[in-house]
Design an enzyme around this catalytic site. Structure first.
Site, PDB file in Angstrom:
ATOM      1  N   ILE A 159       0.837  -1.199   0.000  1.00  0.00           N
ATOM      2  CA  ILE A 159       0.000   0.000   0.000  1.00  0.00           C
ATOM      3  C   ILE A 159       0.871   1.248   0.000  1.00  0.00           C
ATOM      4  O   ILE A 159       1.789   1.366   0.811  1.00  0.00           O
ATOM      5  CB  ILE A 159      -0.901   0.011   1.256  1.00  0.00           C
ATOM      6  CG1 ILE A 159      -1.693  -1.295   1.364  1.00  0.00           C
ATOM      7  CG2 ILE A 159      -1.838   1.221   1.248  1.00  0.00           C
ATOM      8  CD1 ILE A 159      -2.223  -1.596   2.747  1.00  0.00           C
ATOM      9  N   CYS A 160       0.588   2.177  -0.902  1.00  0.00           N
ATOM     10  CA  CYS A 160       1.289   3.457  -0.937  1.00  0.00           C
ATOM     11  C   CYS A 160       0.464   4.466  -0.146  1.00  0.00           C
ATOM     12  O   CYS A 160      -0.540   4.974  -0.638  1.00  0.00           O
ATOM     13  CB  CYS A 160       1.481   3.923  -2.383  1.00  0.00           C
ATOM     14  SG  CYS A 160       2.415   5.446  -2.485  1.00  0.00           S
ATOM     15  N   LEU A 161       0.877   4.698   1.100  1.00  0.00           N
ATOM     16  CA  LEU A 161       0.160   5.602   1.994  1.00  0.00           C
ATOM     17  C   LEU A 161       1.178   6.207   2.955  1.00  0.00           C
ATOM     18  O   LEU A 161       1.940   5.475   3.586  1.00  0.00           O
ATOM     19  CB  LEU A 161      -0.914   4.806   2.752  1.00  0.00           C
ATOM     20  CG  LEU A 161      -1.897   5.561   3.625  1.00  0.00           C
ATOM     21  CD1 LEU A 161      -2.730   6.537   2.804  1.00  0.00           C
ATOM     22  CD2 LEU A 161      -2.803   4.599   4.367  1.00  0.00           C
TER      23      LEU A 161
END
Length: 152
Positions: free
Chosen positions: A84-86
């Site tokens: 996840i890109c967060l």
């Protein structure tokens, strides 16, 4: 010791007062957790149940947990390995993780990301372009994946 007592407290709170549409539990050991996020209403993930793996590092809460989707999801900010890109999942200076955040906050942030993708910071460039320039096709693909992989 700090990690264990904090995790025990967080898991207890997640069990008694979970955020809407989110459940989280221990998977054997204290540092290996599982979570489920229900796809939000009026999103292409609606009616889907998405499973996540949460690995809590030794230095938690000074280091963020590693969270990834186990259920495939069609999303510009989540890759085929479930990463996840967060920003809140990364340490500063690139990320926004702070020890005051907790697993409940992270799962709520992921749920929000599912409802509102960030196409300007994608992990999946092709899906991001589709989201930006052909939203109908993106919604169709995301719904299909949800039915195929996250349907009950």
């Amino acid at each position: 010791m700090q990690r264990a007592s904090r995790l025990t407290r967080e898991l207890s709170l997640l069990a008694t007062e979970p955020p809407p549409g989110i459940t989280c539990w221990q998977n054997g050991q204290l540092d290996d957790l599982r979570a489920q996020i229900l796809g939000g209403v009026d999103t292409p993930y609606e009616k889907g149940i998405f499973n996540l793996e949460i690995i809590v590092p030794e230095r938690y809460p000074f280091e963020p947990p590693k969270i990834r989707f186990l259920t495939p999801i069609y999303h510009p900010n989540i890759d085929s390995a479930g990463r996840i890109c967060l920003d809140v999942l990364k340490l500063p200076p690139k990320g926004a993780w702070r020890p005051s955040l907790n697993i409940s906050t992270l799962l709520t942030s992921i749920q929000l990301l599912m409802a509102e993708p960030n196409p300007d910071d994608p992990l999946m460039a092709d899906i991001s372009l589709e989201y930006k320039y052909n939203k109908q096709l993106f919604l169709l693909n995301a719904r299909e994946w949800t039915e195929k992989y996250a349907g009950q």
